[in-house]
Design a protein around this motif. Sequence first.
Motif, PDB file in Angstrom:
ATOM      1  N   ARG A 209     -42.831 -31.196  -2.572  1.00  0.00           N
ATOM      2  CA  ARG A 209     -42.286 -29.842  -2.621  1.00  0.00           C
ATOM      3  C   ARG A 209     -40.863 -29.874  -2.076  1.00  0.00           C
TER       4      ARG A 209
ATOM      5  N   THR B 265     -29.518 -26.886 -12.227  1.00  0.00           N
ATOM      6  CA  THR B 265     -29.746 -25.621 -11.552  1.00  0.00           C
ATOM      7  C   THR B 265     -28.600 -25.324 -10.589  1.00  0.00           C
TER       8      THR B 265
ATOM      9  N   GLU C  57     -38.560 -22.716  -4.671  1.00  0.00           N
ATOM     10  CA  GLU C  57     -39.405 -23.867  -4.398  1.00  0.00           C
ATOM     11  C   GLU C  57     -39.576 -24.667  -5.690  1.00  0.00           C
ATOM     12  N   TYR C  58     -39.530 -25.986  -5.566  1.00  0.00           N
ATOM     13  CA  TYR C  58     -39.827 -26.860  -6.703  1.00  0.00           C
ATOM     14  C   TYR C  58     -41.039 -27.709  -6.347  1.00  0.00           C
TER      15      TYR C  58
ATOM     16  N   VAL D 190     -42.214 -30.274 -13.396  1.00  0.00           N
ATOM     17  CA  VAL D 190     -41.726 -29.636 -12.176  1.00  0.00           C
ATOM     18  C   VAL D 190     -41.864 -28.127 -12.330  1.00  0.00           C
TER      19      VAL D 190
ATOM     20  N   GLN E  34     -40.846 -24.419 -11.017  1.00  0.00           N
ATOM     21  CA  GLN E  34     -39.927 -23.610 -10.211  1.00  0.00           C
ATOM     22  C   GLN E  34     -40.628 -22.322  -9.813  1.00  0.00           C
TER      23      GLN E  34
ATOM     24  N   ASN F  44     -42.314 -23.585 -15.618  1.00  0.00           N
ATOM     25  CA  ASN F  44     -42.424 -25.044 -15.555  1.00  0.00           C
ATOM     26  C   ASN F  44     -41.290 -25.710 -16.324  1.00  0.00           C
TER      27      ASN F  44
END
Length: 337
Positions: A52, A246, A280-281, A288, A290, A332
């Motif tokens: 995380r 991002t 949070e990832y 992954v 988000q 996702n």
Amino acid sequence: MTTITTVADDLIVAHEGTRVERLEGLDPDTQYTVDGTVARTLARPPGQLLARIATVNDLHFGELEAGRLDEHSTGPVQRVPDGAEPYPEVMNRTAATEMLAIDPVAVIVKGDLSVDGRPEEWAAFEACYREPFGKRLHVVRGNHDSYHRQQHYAGDSVIEVDGLTVALLDTTIPGETTGRLDPEQIDWLDAVCAASDQPVMAMGHHQQWVGQQGGRRSDTYFGLHPDGSDLLDQLAVRRTDLIAYTAGHTHRHRVRMMNESRIPTIEIGCTKDFPGTWAEYRVYEGGVMQVVHRMSSPEALDWSESCRTLYAADGVDYATYALGPLHERCFNVALRS
């Protein structure tokens, strides 16, 4: 009116003003009803949860007025009462506390730590984030941190976690609001991708220019210069382990697709005012996730709710612009073959 602010594979959070409703321990890809509003949890990516990561951007330590856009502010401008704690302290303390609760392996700050890059502003940032996270903290500057050509928090860096490599890019042009990615940085990112044996996510402060957004190509584009933006897209065509870019800077939540590679280019809203968020990832073996969280301490919600009407942007009210649609906050990111 109840607004679903967060969905994950096991979580739904709703806000109505300063009231918070949390549903936890949920099943993935399942429909639930919260205060009469229907929401569906995210499907869980394949494989095991490996790590995380938490991120924030646009913290603005030292800021005293929210909604003032330099000398061009159209208002309204929001201030805390005389003698009250500065709102960047309130909002960032809440963000740090909430991020600690998920025990992230890395905390990444994507620029605009400060309002003007003064030493006391960076000291406030360090006290809030470095003390609790220590070596887990990774930082790159934004335009507010380099208006006077400061070099603090400058440079690109690589963050390796189980299942994901993060390439953190310094996109600033010292002294300027706009950003860039130089060919040398693209070469560096190319080398990062070549050396990694796992997916790569690029992060930086400035959002990418993409042609389909409708604006003309411009050297003064508010985010990354179009030339560097194109180079990033072209690199993603060649390097299929690069899964997303991002950024922050725009104080909004938005997702677009790069023109050629068709991978997501993502914007995350600010921490300092409405809606007051951090991201949070969740890194799985097969993708992954988000998950954007709205800070929910009473004092953070009191402030962020007061900032709903700061100014209009892109022809819409600030709250709509900044929060964005749920599917552009929580989703996702797929791996590429």
